[in-house]
Structures are given as C-alpha cells and as structure tokens.
Motif scaffolding. Structure first.
Motif, PDB file in Angstrom:
ATOM      1  N   TRP A 222       5.622 -27.728  16.693  1.00 24.53           N
ATOM      2  CA  TRP A 222       5.787 -28.298  15.363  1.00 24.53           C
ATOM      3  C   TRP A 222       5.256 -27.365  14.280  1.00 24.53           C
ATOM      4  O   TRP A 222       5.822 -27.267  13.200  1.00 24.53           O
ATOM      5  CB  TRP A 222       5.086 -29.645  15.305  1.00 24.53           C
ATOM      6  CG  TRP A 222       5.076 -30.262  13.931  1.00 24.53           C
ATOM      7  CD1 TRP A 222       4.019 -30.331  13.073  1.00 24.53           C
ATOM      8  CD2 TRP A 222       6.174 -30.879  13.259  1.00 24.53           C
ATOM      9  NE1 TRP A 222       4.374 -30.964  11.924  1.00 24.53           N
ATOM     10  CE2 TRP A 222       5.710 -31.309  11.998  1.00 24.53           C
ATOM     11  CE3 TRP A 222       7.507 -31.118  13.596  1.00 24.53           C
ATOM     12  CZ2 TRP A 222       6.517 -31.955  11.081  1.00 24.53           C
ATOM     13  CZ3 TRP A 222       8.322 -31.762  12.682  1.00 24.53           C
ATOM     14  CH2 TRP A 222       7.832 -32.170  11.447  1.00 24.53           C
ATOM     15  N   ARG A 223       4.165 -26.641  14.573  1.00 23.20           N
ATOM     16  CA  ARG A 223       3.518 -25.819  13.574  1.00 23.20           C
ATOM     17  C   ARG A 223       3.991 -24.363  13.560  1.00 23.20           C
ATOM     18  O   ARG A 223       3.624 -23.621  12.664  1.00 23.20           O
ATOM     19  CB  ARG A 223       1.999 -25.835  13.807  1.00 23.20           C
ATOM     20  CG  ARG A 223       1.355 -27.202  13.630  1.00 23.20           C
ATOM     21  CD  ARG A 223       1.440 -27.689  12.206  1.00 23.20           C
ATOM     22  NE  ARG A 223       0.762 -26.772  11.284  1.00 23.20           N
ATOM     23  CZ  ARG A 223       0.821 -26.862   9.965  1.00 23.20           C
ATOM     24  NH1 ARG A 223       1.552 -27.823   9.403  1.00 23.20           N
ATOM     25  NH2 ARG A 223       0.183 -26.003   9.209  1.00 23.20           N
ATOM     26  N   ARG A 224       4.763 -23.938  14.529  1.00 20.98           N
ATOM     27  CA  ARG A 224       5.151 -22.526  14.607  1.00 20.98           C
ATOM     28  C   ARG A 224       6.108 -22.175  13.473  1.00 20.98           C
ATOM     29  O   ARG A 224       6.846 -23.036  12.960  1.00 20.98           O
ATOM     30  CB  ARG A 224       5.823 -22.248  15.950  1.00 20.98           C
ATOM     31  CG  ARG A 224       7.202 -22.852  16.097  1.00 20.98           C
ATOM     32  CD  ARG A 224       7.921 -22.350  17.324  1.00 20.98           C
ATOM     33  NE  ARG A 224       9.236 -22.984  17.465  1.00 20.98           N
ATOM     34  CZ  ARG A 224      10.320 -22.566  16.827  1.00 20.98           C
ATOM     35  NH1 ARG A 224      10.257 -21.532  16.008  1.00 20.98           N
ATOM     36  NH2 ARG A 224      11.479 -23.183  17.009  1.00 20.98           N
ATOM     37  N   PRO A 225       6.144 -20.880  13.077  1.00 22.75           N
ATOM     38  CA  PRO A 225       7.153 -20.445  12.096  1.00 22.75           C
ATOM     39  C   PRO A 225       8.562 -20.566  12.666  1.00 22.75           C
ATOM     40  O   PRO A 225       8.766 -20.512  13.882  1.00 22.75           O
ATOM     41  CB  PRO A 225       6.775 -18.987  11.825  1.00 22.75           C
ATOM     42  CG  PRO A 225       5.363 -18.857  12.292  1.00 22.75           C
ATOM     43  CD  PRO A 225       5.197 -19.828  13.416  1.00 22.75           C
TER      44      PRO A 225
ATOM     45  N   ILE B 221      11.067 -32.081  19.945  1.00 24.30           N
ATOM     46  CA  ILE B 221       9.746 -32.576  19.566  1.00 24.30           C
ATOM     47  C   ILE B 221       9.627 -34.078  19.842  1.00 24.30           C
ATOM     48  O   ILE B 221       8.599 -34.563  20.319  1.00 24.30           O
ATOM     49  CB  ILE B 221       9.478 -32.253  18.089  1.00 24.30           C
ATOM     50  CG1 ILE B 221       9.455 -30.736  17.874  1.00 24.30           C
ATOM     51  CG2 ILE B 221       8.161 -32.866  17.632  1.00 24.30           C
ATOM     52  CD1 ILE B 221       9.276 -30.320  16.441  1.00 24.30           C
ATOM     53  N   ARG B 222      10.693 -34.826  19.543  1.00 25.71           N
ATOM     54  CA  ARG B 222      10.668 -36.276  19.860  1.00 25.71           C
ATOM     55  C   ARG B 222      10.581 -36.512  21.357  1.00 25.71           C
ATOM     56  O   ARG B 222       9.878 -37.427  21.810  1.00 25.71           O
ATOM     57  CB  ARG B 222      11.918 -36.939  19.278  1.00 25.71           C
ATOM     58  CG  ARG B 222      11.895 -37.113  17.770  1.00 25.71           C
ATOM     59  CD  ARG B 222      12.977 -38.076  17.332  1.00 25.71           C
ATOM     60  NE  ARG B 222      14.313 -37.580  17.668  1.00 25.71           N
ATOM     61  CZ  ARG B 222      15.071 -36.871  16.858  1.00 25.71           C
ATOM     62  NH1 ARG B 222      14.628 -36.564  15.641  1.00 25.71           N
ATOM     63  NH2 ARG B 222      16.272 -36.461  17.231  1.00 25.71           N
ATOM     64  N   TYR B 223      11.301 -35.688  22.124  1.00 32.51           N
ATOM     65  CA  TYR B 223      11.248 -35.831  23.582  1.00 32.51           C
ATOM     66  C   TYR B 223       9.832 -35.559  24.094  1.00 32.51           C
ATOM     67  O   TYR B 223       9.305 -36.307  24.934  1.00 32.51           O
ATOM     68  CB  TYR B 223      12.239 -34.864  24.221  1.00 32.51           C
ATOM     69  CG  TYR B 223      12.045 -34.669  25.696  1.00 32.51           C
ATOM     70  CD1 TYR B 223      12.415 -35.664  26.597  1.00 32.51           C
ATOM     71  CD2 TYR B 223      11.484 -33.499  26.193  1.00 32.51           C
ATOM     72  CE1 TYR B 223      12.228 -35.485  27.953  1.00 32.51           C
ATOM     73  CE2 TYR B 223      11.303 -33.313  27.541  1.00 32.51           C
ATOM     74  CZ  TYR B 223      11.676 -34.311  28.426  1.00 32.51           C
ATOM     75  OH  TYR B 223      11.492 -34.126  29.768  1.00 32.51           O
ATOM     76  N   MET B 224       9.201 -34.495  23.602  1.00 31.51           N
ATOM     77  CA  MET B 224       7.847 -34.174  24.036  1.00 31.51           C
ATOM     78  C   MET B 224       6.856 -35.255  23.604  1.00 31.51           C
ATOM     79  O   MET B 224       5.944 -35.622  24.365  1.00 31.51           O
ATOM     80  CB  MET B 224       7.444 -32.807  23.478  1.00 31.51           C
ATOM     81  CG  MET B 224       8.282 -31.653  23.989  1.00 31.51           C
ATOM     82  SD  MET B 224       7.886 -30.089  23.205  1.00 31.51           S
ATOM     83  CE  MET B 224       6.232 -29.833  23.804  1.00 31.51           C
ATOM     84  N   CYS B 225       7.040 -35.791  22.393  1.00 33.73           N
ATOM     85  CA  CYS B 225       6.146 -36.838  21.909  1.00 33.73           C
ATOM     86  C   CYS B 225       6.260 -38.101  22.756  1.00 33.73           C
ATOM     87  O   CYS B 225       5.249 -38.711  23.149  1.00 33.73           O
ATOM     88  CB  CYS B 225       6.458 -37.141  20.445  1.00 33.73           C
ATOM     89  SG  CYS B 225       5.379 -38.385  19.703  1.00 33.73           S
TER      90      CYS B 225
END
Length: 327
Positions: free
Chosen positions: A81-84, A95-99
């Motif tokens: 989420w925070r990477r460039p 990201i939703r899948y990982m969350c």
C-alpha cells in the motif's frame, strides 16, 4: 508418524500454509487457555458485568492482535500500500485480497474463545445476572427491590450462603446459560453457512481476479526466497574478502616489524605466506557462489580458515617470544 511428517511438510510448502498452521496452533492454544482458566465472578452488583464482559471480550482482542503479528502478509499488505507506484501500478484488488486473508486468519482464535465462552455460559451468567427481569420468576415476589438486586448479584456464586439452597438461583442461572448457549450455537451456524456460501459461490465470480490473487501469493513466496538466497551469497562473498584482507594485513605487519626467524628456526614469513595462499585459494574456489559445485566448497572453506587461524596463533606466539627479551 509419516502422516504427521507429511502434514508438517505441507504446512511448510508456502507462506499461506505456514500462516494457516500458525493460526491452527493459536486456536489450539486458545482452547487450552480457556480450559485452564480459573473463573471467579466477584458477585457484586456493580462489578459482575465488568468482569464477565471483560473476560468475554478482552482475551479475543489480545488474540486478534497476536494473529496480526504472526501473519507475514499483514506487513506485505502495508508495504504494497505504501510503496511508490513505479512501473507496476497498485492493484486495489490485491490489497483487498490480502486484507481479507489477514483478517480471516486473525479472527480464528478470537472466534474460538468467544464461542467457548458462550457455550460454557459462565461469562454471560456473571455479566447479566443483575439484568434479569424478576417478574419472570415467582420466587422474587416476597422480596424487596434491594433484596432482589442483592440476590441476583449472588447468582453466579452457587456456594454463597444467601443463594446456596434457593431454587431461584438455579432457575436464573439455567435461564442465562440457555440463552448463552443459544447465542453461541447461532454464531457457529452462521459462520459455517457463510463459509459454505463463500466456497460454493466463488466459481460464479470473475476467475481472472481469483487467478491473479493466487499468482500474487506465489510471487511473494518466490520473491522472499530469492531475496534470502541473494543475501546469503552477498554475505558469503563479503566474508571471503574480509578473511583475505585480514591475512594480508597481518603479513604486512610482520614485514614492518622486520621479523625473520623465531628461536625454533621456523620462518615466520613462510608461515604467513602459507596462510595468505590458503585464503587466496579459498577465495578463488568459492568466487563462483551459486554454481553447481559451490556447495562442495563449504567443508574446504572451514578447513582453510581453521588452518589460517592456527597459523596466526603460531605466529603471534612466536612474535611474543621474540619480543619479550627486548623488553
């Protein structure tokens, strides 16, 4: 025994399998913790609810945080989420899948604790004994409101003299315990139905997104594995250069002292030359780390380094014995 070995190897096959194994272990520890819990309700009007609800909700919160800590994907989700942005755009679906994956695994142990507490019924009896409607029970007809509240506060303590022989205590306790078990079994059924529907309805949705998420999970495992291997290769090469520099610097120090022979007749420069040649041969043989024969140099490396270290000790003793008379 072979089945346990196969099960253990299956848990080590990928990061998701390792996380699933840790979650199962955490759930088993939760069951053991609850079975060994010494439940003591204070049986006081203003503290029963605090104790009962605290014991029902506080340990699940701690177990949820432990589930987040042991799950490696929680860190990867934050990093993603925070990477460039770079050349690879951020995919919100990943990201939703990982969350969702992190939350599902982290909620396993807390859910086990809550279900055990509800099915046991002690927490609910202690927390809501003062909230029971006295009009539902005929035994409270001859009591004043203050006596009723005092009696209801003592319901969880069956050994108390005030309620020890009263049938009203058993009736109130049975009522709250049945209510607690009904809530517990309802939550269990709801969880099973939701898991069944999620499993059965998954093929009805877009399979491309599902395959992309599976690909991302495998990619993270391979990326971490390659990163660890590259770190080991880099550290090995750096260690070889440090050993080579150590022997070279020791030979320079000997030449600066102008030492030639010790009392026993051994040439110190010859000994250090042998040590440096051994370290040079070590660096030459292991320079191609990662080649098919790189794994065969491990024993030779330890042998050469040990020989070089013994040579250093011999030369240091000789230097000390040579320089002592001059002092």
């Amino acid at each position: 025994m072979d089945r346990f070995r196969m099960l253990f190897q299956n848990f080590q096959s990928s990061s998701e399998s390792v996380t699933n194994g840790i979650c199962l272990l955490l759930a088993a520890v939760t069951v053991k913790m609850y079975s060994s819990l010494d439940f003591n309700c204070p049986c006081l009007e203003h503290y029963n609810a605090l104790y009962g609800l605290g014991l029902l909700l506080t340990p699940p919160l701690a177990l949820f945080l432990c589930g987040l800590l042991v799950n490696r994907q929680s860190v990867l989700m934050v990093e993603e989420w925070r990477r460039p942005a770079g050349h690879r755009r951020k995919d919100l679906g990943i990201i939703r899948y990982m969350c969702s994956s992190v939350l599902q695994r982290a909620l396993a142990a807390p859910l086990v604790w809550i279900l055990l507490a509800l099915l046991d019924g002690k927490c609910l009896v202690c927390a809501f004994s003062n909230s029971v409607d006295p009009e539902k029970f005929l035994d409270f007809a001859n009591m004043t409101p203050s006596q009723v509240q005092l009696f209801l506060a003592k319901v969880p303590c069956k050994e108390d003299e005030l309620v020890k022989t009263s049938p009203a205590r058993k009736a109130v306790s049975r009522y709250l315990r049945c209510l607690s078990q009904a809530i517990g079994w309802s939550i269990t059924l709801l969880v099973i139905v939701v898991a069944f529907l999620a499993r059965c309805l998954r093929p009805c949705f877009n399979q491309t997104v599902f395959l992309q998420r599976r690909y991302w999970s495998n990619y993270m495992d391979l990326e971490q594995k390659l990163f660890d291997e590259t770190c080991c290769e880099h550290a090995r090469d750096f260690a070889h250069r440090c050993v080579l520099h150590f022997f070279a610097s020791m030979q320079s120090e000997l030449r600066a002292l102008g030492l030639h022979r010790d009392p026993a007749g051994f040439t110190l420069s010859y000994v250090y030359g042998e040590a440096v040649s051994m370290s040079t041969r070590l660096a030459t043989e292991t320079r191609g780390v990662g080649s098919p024969g790189a794994g065969l140099t491990g024993g030779r490396e330890l042998l050469d380094v040990g020989a070089g270290s013994r040579a250093c000790v011999l030369c240091k003793n000789s230097v000390d014995s040579t320089t002592e008379p001059s002092l």
